[in-house]
Structure formats: C-alpha cells, structure tokens
Design a protein around this motif. Sequence first.
Motif, PDB file in Angstrom:
ATOM      1  N   TYR A  18       0.835  -1.210   0.000  1.00  0.00           N
ATOM      2  CA  TYR A  18       0.000   0.000   0.000  1.00  0.00           C
ATOM      3  C   TYR A  18       0.870   1.260   0.000  1.00  0.00           C
ATOM      4  CZ  TYR A  18       0.379   1.533   4.909  1.00  0.00           C
ATOM      5  OH  TYR A  18       0.820   2.027   6.108  1.00  0.00           O
ATOM      6  N   LEU A  19       2.042   1.202   0.655  1.00  0.00           N
ATOM      7  CA  LEU A  19       2.932   2.356   0.650  1.00  0.00           C
ATOM      8  C   LEU A  19       3.587   2.554  -0.714  1.00  0.00           C
ATOM      9  CD1 LEU A  19       4.590   2.118   4.168  1.00  0.00           C
ATOM     10  CD2 LEU A  19       2.889   3.781   3.370  1.00  0.00           C
ATOM     11  N   GLN A  20       3.790   1.467  -1.448  1.00  0.00           N
ATOM     12  CA  GLN A  20       4.294   1.594  -2.817  1.00  0.00           C
ATOM     13  C   GLN A  20       3.244   2.280  -3.693  1.00  0.00           C
ATOM     14  OE1 GLN A  20       6.301  -1.943  -4.479  1.00  0.00           O
ATOM     15  NE2 GLN A  20       6.213  -2.798  -2.406  1.00  0.00           N
ATOM     16  N   VAL A  21       1.974   1.952  -3.465  1.00  0.00           N
ATOM     17  CA  VAL A  21       0.887   2.601  -4.207  1.00  0.00           C
ATOM     18  C   VAL A  21       0.822   4.078  -3.818  1.00  0.00           C
ATOM     19  CG1 VAL A  21      -1.617   2.653  -4.603  1.00  0.00           C
ATOM     20  CG2 VAL A  21      -0.404   0.456  -4.496  1.00  0.00           C
ATOM     21  N   VAL A  22       0.962   4.373  -2.528  1.00  0.00           N
ATOM     22  CA  VAL A  22       0.995   5.768  -2.068  1.00  0.00           C
ATOM     23  C   VAL A  22       2.105   6.525  -2.783  1.00  0.00           C
ATOM     24  CG1 VAL A  22       1.561   7.260  -0.097  1.00  0.00           C
ATOM     25  CG2 VAL A  22      -0.042   5.365   0.196  1.00  0.00           C
ATOM     26  N   GLU A  23       3.292   5.923  -2.828  1.00  0.00           N
ATOM     27  CA  GLU A  23       4.433   6.565  -3.485  1.00  0.00           C
ATOM     28  C   GLU A  23       4.152   6.803  -4.962  1.00  0.00           C
ATOM     29  OE1 GLU A  23       8.994   5.357  -4.525  1.00  0.00           O
ATOM     30  OE2 GLU A  23       8.271   4.906  -2.507  1.00  0.00           O
ATOM     31  N   ARG A  24       3.556   5.826  -5.620  1.00  0.00           N
ATOM     32  CA  ARG A  24       3.235   5.945  -7.049  1.00  0.00           C
ATOM     33  C   ARG A  24       2.259   7.095  -7.295  1.00  0.00           C
ATOM     34  NH1 ARG A  24       4.850   5.110 -12.230  1.00  0.00           N
ATOM     35  NH2 ARG A  24       3.044   4.824 -13.545  1.00  0.00           N
ATOM     36  N   LEU A  25       1.183   7.136  -6.519  1.00  0.00           N
ATOM     37  CA  LEU A  25       0.188   8.197  -6.701  1.00  0.00           C
ATOM     38  C   LEU A  25       0.775   9.559  -6.360  1.00  0.00           C
ATOM     39  CD1 LEU A  25      -2.991   6.391  -5.341  1.00  0.00           C
ATOM     40  CD2 LEU A  25      -2.507   7.008  -7.719  1.00  0.00           C
ATOM     41  N   THR A  26       1.608   9.616  -5.331  1.00  0.00           N
ATOM     42  CA  THR A  26       2.262  10.877  -4.964  1.00  0.00           C
ATOM     43  C   THR A  26       3.158  11.361  -6.102  1.00  0.00           C
ATOM     44  OG1 THR A  26       2.206  10.289  -2.624  1.00  0.00           O
ATOM     45  CG2 THR A  26       3.762  12.003  -3.267  1.00  0.00           C
ATOM     46  N   GLU A  27       3.894  10.439  -6.724  1.00  0.00           N
ATOM     47  CA  GLU A  27       4.741  10.795  -7.868  1.00  0.00           C
ATOM     48  C   GLU A  27       3.900  11.348  -9.010  1.00  0.00           C
ATOM     49  OE1 GLU A  27       6.873   7.278  -8.967  1.00  0.00           O
ATOM     50  OE2 GLU A  27       8.153   7.333  -7.196  1.00  0.00           O
ATOM     51  N   GLN A  28       2.744  10.724  -9.259  1.00  0.00           N
ATOM     52  CA  GLN A  28       1.880  11.190 -10.345  1.00  0.00           C
ATOM     53  C   GLN A  28       1.320  12.575 -10.046  1.00  0.00           C
ATOM     54  OE1 GLN A  28      -0.834   7.818 -10.815  1.00  0.00           O
ATOM     55  NE2 GLN A  28       0.243   7.320 -12.706  1.00  0.00           N
ATOM     56  N   ILE A  29       1.010  12.842  -8.790  1.00  0.00           N
ATOM     57  CA  ILE A  29       0.526  14.171  -8.408  1.00  0.00           C
ATOM     58  C   ILE A  29       1.647  15.187  -8.578  1.00  0.00           C
ATOM     59  CG2 ILE A  29      -0.252  15.598  -6.467  1.00  0.00           C
ATOM     60  CD1 ILE A  29      -1.756  13.012  -5.475  1.00  0.00           C
ATOM     61  N   ARG A  30       2.822  14.859  -8.079  1.00  0.00           N
ATOM     62  CA  ARG A  30       3.974  15.768  -8.145  1.00  0.00           C
ATOM     63  C   ARG A  30       4.359  16.075  -9.593  1.00  0.00           C
ATOM     64  NH1 ARG A  30       8.297  12.876  -5.788  1.00  0.00           N
ATOM     65  NH2 ARG A  30       7.045  12.866  -3.910  1.00  0.00           N
ATOM     66  N   ALA A  31       4.248  15.059 -10.466  1.00  0.00           N
ATOM     67  CA  ALA A  31       4.630  15.231 -11.873  1.00  0.00           C
ATOM     68  C   ALA A  31       3.545  15.941 -12.687  1.00  0.00           C
ATOM     69  CB  ALA A  31       4.941  13.879 -12.495  1.00  0.00           C
ATOM     70  N   GLY A  32       2.374  16.143 -12.094  1.00  0.00           N
ATOM     71  CA  GLY A  32       1.301  16.823 -12.801  1.00  0.00           C
ATOM     72  C   GLY A  32       0.427  15.913 -13.641  1.00  0.00           C
ATOM     73  N   ARG A  33       0.695  14.606 -13.626  1.00  0.00           N
ATOM     74  CA  ARG A  33      -0.163  13.680 -14.360  1.00  0.00           C
ATOM     75  C   ARG A  33      -1.521  13.540 -13.671  1.00  0.00           C
ATOM     76  NH1 ARG A  33       4.923  11.360 -14.929  1.00  0.00           N
ATOM     77  NH2 ARG A  33       4.616   9.938 -13.194  1.00  0.00           N
ATOM     78  N   LEU A  34      -1.552  13.862 -12.377  1.00  0.00           N
ATOM     79  CA  LEU A  34      -2.808  13.961 -11.624  1.00  0.00           C
ATOM     80  C   LEU A  34      -2.846  15.372 -11.038  1.00  0.00           C
ATOM     81  CD1 LEU A  34      -2.943  10.556  -9.679  1.00  0.00           C
ATOM     82  CD2 LEU A  34      -4.474  11.312 -11.498  1.00  0.00           C
ATOM     83  N   PRO A  35      -3.350  16.335 -11.800  1.00  0.00           N
ATOM     84  CA  PRO A  35      -3.348  17.721 -11.323  1.00  0.00           C
ATOM     85  C   PRO A  35      -4.411  17.953 -10.250  1.00  0.00           C
ATOM     86  CG  PRO A  35      -4.416  17.576 -13.460  1.00  0.00           C
ATOM     87  CD  PRO A  35      -3.883  16.204 -13.145  1.00  0.00           C
ATOM     88  N   VAL A  36      -4.277  19.064  -9.549  1.00  0.00           N
ATOM     89  CA  VAL A  36      -5.259  19.438  -8.540  1.00  0.00           C
ATOM     90  C   VAL A  36      -6.634  19.467  -9.190  1.00  0.00           C
ATOM     91  CG1 VAL A  36      -6.020  21.287  -6.996  1.00  0.00           C
ATOM     92  CG2 VAL A  36      -3.596  20.740  -7.181  1.00  0.00           C
ATOM     93  N   GLY A  37      -7.596  18.823  -8.541  1.00  0.00           N
ATOM     94  CA  GLY A  37      -8.954  18.751  -9.067  1.00  0.00           C
ATOM     95  C   GLY A  37      -9.225  17.494  -9.874  1.00  0.00           C
ATOM     96  N   ALA A  38      -8.183  16.759 -10.229  1.00  0.00           N
ATOM     97  CA  ALA A  38      -8.367  15.540 -11.025  1.00  0.00           C
ATOM     98  C   ALA A  38      -9.073  14.474 -10.198  1.00  0.00           C
ATOM     99  CB  ALA A  38      -7.025  15.018 -11.511  1.00  0.00           C
ATOM    100  N   ARG A  39      -9.950  13.750 -10.850  1.00  0.00           N
ATOM    101  CA  ARG A  39     -10.661  12.650 -10.197  1.00  0.00           C
ATOM    102  C   ARG A  39      -9.884  11.368 -10.431  1.00  0.00           C
ATOM    103  NH1 ARG A  39     -14.402   8.671 -11.368  1.00  0.00           N
ATOM    104  NH2 ARG A  39     -15.966   8.326  -9.769  1.00  0.00           N
ATOM    105  N   LEU A  40      -9.617  10.639  -9.358  1.00  0.00           N
ATOM    106  CA  LEU A  40      -8.934   9.355  -9.479  1.00  0.00           C
ATOM    107  C   LEU A  40      -9.893   8.310 -10.032  1.00  0.00           C
ATOM    108  CD1 LEU A  40      -6.805  10.703  -7.656  1.00  0.00           C
ATOM    109  CD2 LEU A  40      -6.668   8.547  -6.426  1.00  0.00           C
ATOM    110  N   PRO A  41      -9.362   7.314 -10.722  1.00  0.00           N
ATOM    111  CA  PRO A  41     -10.216   6.192 -11.119  1.00  0.00           C
ATOM    112  C   PRO A  41     -10.802   5.530  -9.870  1.00  0.00           C
ATOM    113  CG  PRO A  41      -8.079   6.084 -12.227  1.00  0.00           C
ATOM    114  CD  PRO A  41      -7.986   7.156 -11.187  1.00  0.00           C
ATOM    115  N   GLY A  42     -11.847   4.761 -10.041  1.00  0.00           N
ATOM    116  CA  GLY A  42     -12.457   4.055  -8.923  1.00  0.00           C
ATOM    117  C   GLY A  42     -11.482   3.089  -8.270  1.00  0.00           C
ATOM    118  N   GLU A  43     -11.786   2.714  -7.030  1.00  0.00           N
ATOM    119  CA  GLU A  43     -10.900   1.820  -6.279  1.00  0.00           C
ATOM    120  C   GLU A  43     -10.683   0.500  -7.005  1.00  0.00           C
ATOM    121  OE1 GLU A  43     -12.896   1.601  -2.525  1.00  0.00           O
ATOM    122  OE2 GLU A  43     -11.955   3.433  -1.788  1.00  0.00           O
ATOM    123  N   ARG A  44     -11.746  -0.077  -7.565  1.00  0.00           N
ATOM    124  CA  ARG A  44     -11.603  -1.349  -8.285  1.00  0.00           C
ATOM    125  C   ARG A  44     -10.748  -1.187  -9.533  1.00  0.00           C
ATOM    126  NH1 ARG A  44     -17.084  -2.190  -6.421  1.00  0.00           N
ATOM    127  NH2 ARG A  44     -17.036  -3.879  -4.903  1.00  0.00           N
TER     128      ARG A  44
END
Length: 99
Positions: A18-44
């Motif tokens: 789960y921490l590897q997933v946290v790191e991955r999502l954090t990297e995507q946010i930091r890189a701008g691939r998930l910008p502020v306001g972006a909706r994440l895909p569903g949990e499934r």
Amino acid sequence: MADERQWRPDPTSHVYVYLQVVERLTEQIRAGRLPVGARLPGERDLADEYGVAVNTVRRAIRELRDQGLLITVPVKGTFVCAEEPSSNSGDGDGDEPTG
C-alpha cells in the motif's frame, strides 16, 4: 502512456504494497499527471491497474487523504485536493502558544 499502465508494486520489497501505491500516486501528483482537481479512477479500477487488492488501494487512498493530498466526496469520487506540501516550515513555526 502504455508504460504508465504497466507499473506494478514489488511484492518482494520490504516496503508494504500500500505504501508503494501511495508513493506511485504521490509521484503522479507531483509530476502533474494527476493535477489538482483531477478525479482518481475508482478503487476497483486502480486495484486492477496496479494488480493489487481493493483494500490495498483503499488503505493507500486513506493515507493520501491523511496527508492532505486527496479528498473523497461520497458518491462523487476521490480527487486531488492539493500538491504535496513543500518544505515550507515557516507556516507551522508560529503555531506555538506564547505566554
């Protein structure tokens, strides 16, 4: 972009999945691939994409919410609400009570 979809956590790593997933999502946010306001895909969908259990994704999202990076709006989804806090410690230093 196809390489983005091929990321998988390393189950042999000493770091919890789960921490590897946290790191991955954090990297995507930091890189701008998930910008502020972006909706994440569903949990499934994220679980399928990363090859992990849904509860692993839930735990990662909860961690990112606790860090202030995501917000979950019931029925609407989970959104990026802020960029990772910078090393801007000037704001927190004045919080000590004086007196």
